[in-house]
Scaffold this active site. Structure first.
Site, mmCIF file in Angstrom:
data_model
loop_
_atom_site.group_PDB
_atom_site.id
_atom_site.type_symbol
_atom_site.label_atom_id
_atom_site.label_comp_id
_atom_site.label_asym_id
_atom_site.label_seq_id
_atom_site.Cartn_x
_atom_site.Cartn_y
_atom_site.Cartn_z
ATOM 1 C CG ASP A 1 -2.120 -0.781 1.156
ATOM 2 O OD1 ASP A 1 -2.540 -1.064 0.029
ATOM 3 O OD2 ASP A 1 -2.673 -1.149 2.212
HETATM 4 C C1 BGC Z 1 -2.804 -3.892 4.407
HETATM 5 C C2 BGC Z 1 -2.529 -4.783 3.231
HETATM 6 C C3 BGC Z 1 -1.244 -4.362 2.570
HETATM 7 C C4 BGC Z 1 -0.117 -4.333 3.570
HETATM 8 C C5 BGC Z 1 1.174 -3.829 2.990
HETATM 9 C C6 BGC Z 1 -1.628 -3.905 5.333
HETATM 10 O O1 BGC Z 1 -1.842 -3.029 6.365
HETATM 11 O O2 BGC Z 1 -3.954 -4.350 5.078
HETATM 12 O O3 BGC Z 1 -3.585 -4.708 2.306
HETATM 13 O O4 BGC Z 1 -0.973 -5.268 1.551
HETATM 14 O O5 BGC Z 1 -0.465 -3.516 4.649
HETATM 15 O O6 BGC Z 1 1.154 -2.495 2.707
#
Ligand code: BGC
Length: 813
Positions: free
Chosen positions: A487
Site C-alpha cells: 500500500d
Molecule cells: C494492508 C494490506 C497491505 C499491507 C502492505 C496492510 O496493512 O492491510 O492490504 O498489503 O499492509 O502495505
C-alpha cells in the site's frame, strides 16, 4: 540470550494460552464471536463489543491509545470490607493473591483471588446469538462468611464509533436508557432512525444500579476508584444525555466453601420499524426478554459454551497434524487456524492497533484471508467471494475496501490499487479446489452493487485478469496504479502535504511509467491458476488466450525485471528502476522475490535460485526477512509512504511477516526444504515465544503484521498483532507447501518440502466428504514424493483422487 521474564505459556490440551501476570508488555487480547456479534477482550478484560461493523454498530465504548493503556472494558468490582478489587486486576490494580487469564478458542476466562474469595469470569459469545455472556463465579475459599458488594460496569458507545469520539455538542444530549428489573437498556437514537438497542442484564435481583457515568464514577475519579464503588453505594442514577453506562449492584453473601454463579448478558436487539415501541417512548423488549430467557441459568450458559467448544472441535478436526514437535503442532492445529478465522471475520477492521473506524474489509485482504479459512466453513467463504466481487467495477478495478454492515465499497479509502483484481482469482480458485463447487462460477454478481448490472462470477474473474492486461506499461509489465500489495509504494502520488493521505490523494495516471514486478509475479501465479480453471471448465479458447498473456508476462519479467542477482521491484513514474543494485538504498525488495519465485519465472535459467539466495544474503536477519534493504533513510517524493517510515519499521524495511511466506513458498517450489523451514521457524510464534516474551511485546500466540527489522532501533519488537494476512499465508505455506497437503480440483495433491531433519508425520485431513489419514515418510529428503499408497494400493502420480469415505494414505519420499 539472557533469561527473559515470562508472562504466560501454552496449554495445548485445552487449546489455551495462559497468562499468569496481568502486566503483560502490551495488552494481550482475544476475540469473542464468530459471526455477527463480536468482542475484543484483553487479558485484564479491557476492550469492546460491536455488531457486525466496528464503526457503525459499536455497542460499548473504548478509548484507543489511552493513558494508561487499555482503559475501559467490562469490569467487575468486588468490595470486600474496605478492599476493592477486580478479577482481571484492572482497573483497581489491587494486588491479587492469584491471577490468571486463559485465552481460548473464542472465549476468555479470567480468574482472580483475593483474601479468600475467588472470582472467575468466563466471557464468550454463544453461537448464533447476538450477545456476550459473562459468567461470573464467586467462591468463598475462606473459613468465614463473606459479605461482598458486587458492581458490574459497561460503558455504552453511541453506536457510530467515529462520531462517538468527536461530535460531543450533540452526543452529550442524546443518551437515553431504560431500566427494568435487572436489565439496563441502552436506547440512544432509537426514538429516531435506529431500529436497534442494547442491554446489559444479570440473572439475579439487583439492589441498585447506575446508568450515568459521572454519577457513578465521580467527575474527578477514574475507573480505578468510582465513587459508587468506593462508598459501596449505588446511586440509582438514570442517564439523560452525557455518557450512559450500565452498572448493576448486587449484595452477595457466601458461606465458607460456598460458590454462586451470576450470568451477565450484554445483548443487541433489532426490531422491525412498526414494532419498535410497546408504548410511547418505551422500547419493545420482547426480543430482549426472549434472548435473556435463553441464557438465564448456569445450565443454559454451560450448554451454550459446550456448543461453542464443539464447533471448535469440528473446525480444528479438519486439518490436524502429528509431527511430535509440539511447537509446530500447536501452531498448525490450534493457533494459526484460529487466527485465520479471526482475520477472516475482521479483515483489518478492529484490533488493538486497528481502531475499527478506519478500515473495513479489504478487497485484497479478504481474498487472502479466505485461503486460511476456506477449509473450515466453505459456505461462508463462498458468500464472502460473492460479497467482494459485488463491489468490483465493470472494468475490473475495485474499491480497496468495503463496509461489512452495508457490504458497499467505501470510497473514503480509495481505489486504483492495480493488484486488487488478481486476488479475486486467488480466493475463488482456493474455494473451488477445497469444495469442488464449480457452480460458484455461474453465480450472477453485480458491479458496485448496482441491481441490473449482474454478470457471472466467472466474468468477474475474466475482467480481473483483463484489468492487468489492459494496464501494461512501457516494459509490458503491469502498471502499479496507486500501489500494489505494498500500500505504501505510491509511485504516482507525489505528495508534499502532510495532511494528505497517500491512499486517497491524487493518483496520476496520465503519462506514468510506474510498473510493478510484484503484480507481474502475481499475474503469472494467478494467471496459471486461471488457465487451469478455464481448461477444467471447458473454456479452451479463453485458456489459450490467457496462456499467451502469461507467457508474455514471463518474457517481460525476464527481459526487464531481472537485475542480475534478484528481481527488480518496480519502475517509477519516469521509468527508473526501483529495487536495483543501481539504487543507493532499497536495492532489493521482498515482494517481487516472493511472487516471481512463486511464479517460477526463469527457474530454468537459475533466476529463482539466485533470487532466493539474495533474500538470504540481504533480507534475512535473526527475526525474519525484512521488506527491503538497505532501508530508506529519507523521504522520496516519487516513492511515497514507503519512505515516510523510519528505518526498520513497517513498509520501510520492517519484517512484514505477511510476505515472508511468499519467499518460503518460493523455497518450497524450488525444493529447498532446509531454507524454507529456517525462514518459517523465525516467524513462527511458538518458536519465538520463549525467547521474546518481552522484546516482541505483543501476543506470543499469534503472528503480528510487523516485527521491527534489522535497521530498526529495536529489532525484534512486534507490532500490529492479530489482523494480518500473515495468518492466512502462514497457514497456506505450512499446510500446503511444507507439510504438502494441497487441495486440488480432483483430489489432494501430496507434495511436501521439509528440512532434512524431519521425521515421519501424519496429517488427518477432512476433504469434502472424505476423511484422509496421510502419513509421510520423509526419509531425509527435502522434496520429491516417490510413492503414494492409497488404501493399500500404489497410485500413479501424487494426486490422491477424491472419493468419499475414510482413506489411509502412505507417502514415501
Ligand atoms: C494492508 C494490506 C497491505 C499491507 C502492505 C496492510 O496493512 O492491510 O492490504 O498489503 O499492509 O502495505
Amino acid at each position: 540470550m539472557e533469561q527473559q521474564k515470562r508472562y504466560g505459556h501454552f496449554d495445548d490440551q485445552h487449546r489455551e494460552y495462559v497468562i499468569t501476570d496481568p502486566q503483560t508488555p502490551w495488552p494481550w487480547i482475544n476475540y469473542l464471536g464468530n459471526e455477527d456479534f463480536f468482542s475484543l477482550i484483553s487479558n485484564t478484560a479491557g476492550g469492546y463489543s460491536f455488531y457486525k461493523d466496528a464503526k457503525f454498530r459499536r455497542i460499548t465504548r473504548y478509548r484507543y491509545n489511552n493513558v494508561p493503556m487499555d482503559n475501559g472494558g467490562r469490569y467487575f468490582y468486588i468490595k470486600d470490607g474496605d478492599t476493592v478489587w477486580n478479577p482481571g486486576w484492572k482497573p483497581c490494580k489491587t494486588p491479587l493473591d492469584f491471577y490468571e487469564c486463559r485465552h481460548g478458542m473464542s472465549y476468555t476466562r479470567i480468574t482472580g483471588r483475593k483474601d479468600g474469595v475467588e472470582a472467575s469470569v468466563l466471557f464468550f459469545v454463544p453461537l448464533k446469538k447476538w450477545c456476550e455472556v459473562q459468567k461470573l463465579t464467586l467462591k468463598n475459599e475462606s473459613s468465614a462468611v463473606k459479605k461482598l458488594k458486587l458492581f458490574s460496569f459497561e460503558e455504552w458507545c453511541l453506536w457510530n464509533a467515529a462520531t462517538d469520539m468527536e461530535n460531543f455538542q450533540r452526543n452529550f444530549s442524546t443518551g437515553e436508557v431504560e431500566i427494568e428489573g435487572s436489565t439496563i437498556y441502552h436506547k440512544t437514537e432509537y426514538r429516531e432512525r435506529r431500529n436497534h438497542y442494547a442491554f446489559y442484564h444479570v440473572n439475579a435481583p439487583i439492589q441498585g444500579y447506575d446508568t450515568d457515568r459521572e454519577t457513578f464514577v465521580g467527575l474527578y475519579n477514574e475507573f480505578a476508584n468510582p465513587d459508587a464503588v468506593m462508598e459501596g453505594k449505588p446511586r440509582n442514577s438514570h442517564a439523560h444525555g452525557w455518557s450512559p453506562i450500565a452498572s448493576h449492584y448486587i449484595e452477595v453473601e457466601l458461606k465458607p466453601g460456598e460458590s454462586k454463579d451470576f450470568v451477565f448478558l450484554l445483548g443487541y436487539i433489532e426490531n422491525e420499524q412498526d414494532e419498535k415501541f410497546e408504548a410511547p417512548q418505551v422500547i419493545n423488549k420482547k426480543k430482549a426478554h426472549a434472548l435473556i430467557s435463553e441464557l438465564d441459568t448456569t445450565e443454559k450458559v454451560d450448554k451454550a459454551f459446550a456448543e461453542l467448544n464443539a464447533l471448535w472441535d469440528n473446525l480444528l478436526n479438519i486439518y490436524k497434524v502429528r509431527t511430535g514437535n509440539d511447537k509446530l503442532d500447536r501452531m498448525v492445529n490450534i493457533w494459526n487456524q484460529y487466527q485465520c478465522m479471526v482475520t477472516f471475520n475482521f479483515s483489518r477492521s478492529a484490533s488493538f492497533f486497528e481502531s475499527g473506524v478506519g478500515r473495513g474489509m479489504g478487497f485484497r485482504d479478504s481474498n487472502q484471508d479466505l485461503v486460511g479459512f476456506v477449509h473450515q466453513i466453505p459456505p461462508r467463504a463462498r458468500q464472502r467471494i460473492i460479497d467482494i466481487a459485488s463491489t468490483q467495477f465493470p472494468d475490473g478495478g475495485c474499491y480497496h475496501q468495503y463496509q461489512p454492515l452495508t457490504k458497499r465499497g467505501n470510497n473514503d479509502i480509495g481505489g486504483g490499487f492495480n493488484d486488487d483484481p488478481c486476488w479475486l482469482i486467488f480466493g475463488t480458485v482456493a474455494y473451488i479446489k477445497e469444495t469442488g463447487d464449480f457452480s460458484i462460477l455461474d453465480e450472477m454478481v453485480p458491479f458496485d452493487n448496482q441491481p441490473g448490472s449482474e454478470v457471472t462470477l466467472f466474468e468477474h474473474l475474466k475482467i480481473s485478469m483483463d484489468h492487468v492486461i489492459k494496464n501494461l506499461g512501457p516494459h509490458m509489465l503491469p502498471l502499479i496504479g496507486r500501489a500494489d500489495w505494498n500500500d505504501c509504494l505510491n509511485l504516482n502520488c507525489f505528495s508534499w502535504d502532510p495532511n494528505e493521505s497517500f491512499q486517497t490523494t491524487e493518483n496520476v495516471s496520465e503519462g506514468t511509467k510506474a510498473e510493478s514486478l510484484m503484480i507481474a509475479g502475481l499475474f503469472v501465479v494467478t494467471g496459471k491458476d486461471y488457465v487451469a480453471l478455464c481448461k477444467k471448465t471447458g473454456k479452451d479458447d479463453e485458456a489459450a488466450r490467457m496462456q499467451k498473456a502469461v507467457d508474455a508476462m514471463i518474457d517481460a519479467v525476464k527481459k526487464h525485471g531481472w537485475d542480475g542477482e534478484w528481481y527488480l521491484r518496480a519502475y517509477d513514474f519516469y521509468g527508473r528502476k526501483i529495487g536495483s543494485n543501481e539504487n543507493d538504498e532499497a536495492k532489493i525488495f521482498i515482494e517481487s522475490q516472493g511472487w516471481c519465485t512463486m511464479a517460477e519465472i526463469g527457474a530454468e535459467d537459475g533466476l529463482v535460485a539466485k533470487s532466493l539466495d539474495s533474500c538470504k544474503k540481504y533480507l534475512e536477519c535473526e527475526h525474519g526477512m525484512v521488506l527491503n534493504n538497505p532501508a530508506f533513510s529519507k523521504y522520496i517524493y516519487e516513492y511515497g509512504e514507503i519512505s515516510s517510515y523510519p528505518e526498520g519499521y513497517k513498509e520501510n524495511a520492517g519484517i512484514f511477516c505477511h510476505n515472508n511466506p511468499w519467499v518460503i513458498i518460493g523455497e518450497c517450489l524450488a525444493g529447498r526444504g532446509n531454507d524454507a523451514w529456517s525462514h518459517y521457524a523465525k516467524i513462527l510464534p511458538s518458536y519465538v515465544e520463549e525467547k521474546y516474551q518481552t522484546l516482541h511485546k505483543v501476543e506470543p500466540y499469534v503472528n503480528c503484521q510487523m516485527v521491527a527489522g534489522k535497521d530498526a532501533f529495536k529489532p525484534g519488537e512486534g507490532k500490529n498483532s492479530w489482523l494480518t494476512g500473515t495468518a492466512a499465508w502462514m497457514w497456506y505455506t505450512v499446510s500446503e507447501f511444507i507439510l504438502g497437503i494441497k487441495p486440488d480440483y480432483d483430489g489432494i495433491r501430496i507434495d511436501p518440502c521439509l528440512p532434512e531433519t524431519a521425521t515421519d508425520y501424519t496429517v488427518q485431513r477432512k476433504f469434502r466428504d472424505a476423511d484422509y489419514e496421510i502419513t509421510i515418510h520423509p526419509n531425509g529428503a527435502q522434496k520429491g514424493v516417490k510413492k503414494v499408497v492409497l488404501d493399500g494400493s500404489p497410485i500413479e502420480g501424487t494426486v490422491i483422487p477424491y472419493s468419499a469415505g475414510k482413506h489411509v494414505v502412505e507417502v514415501t519420499m
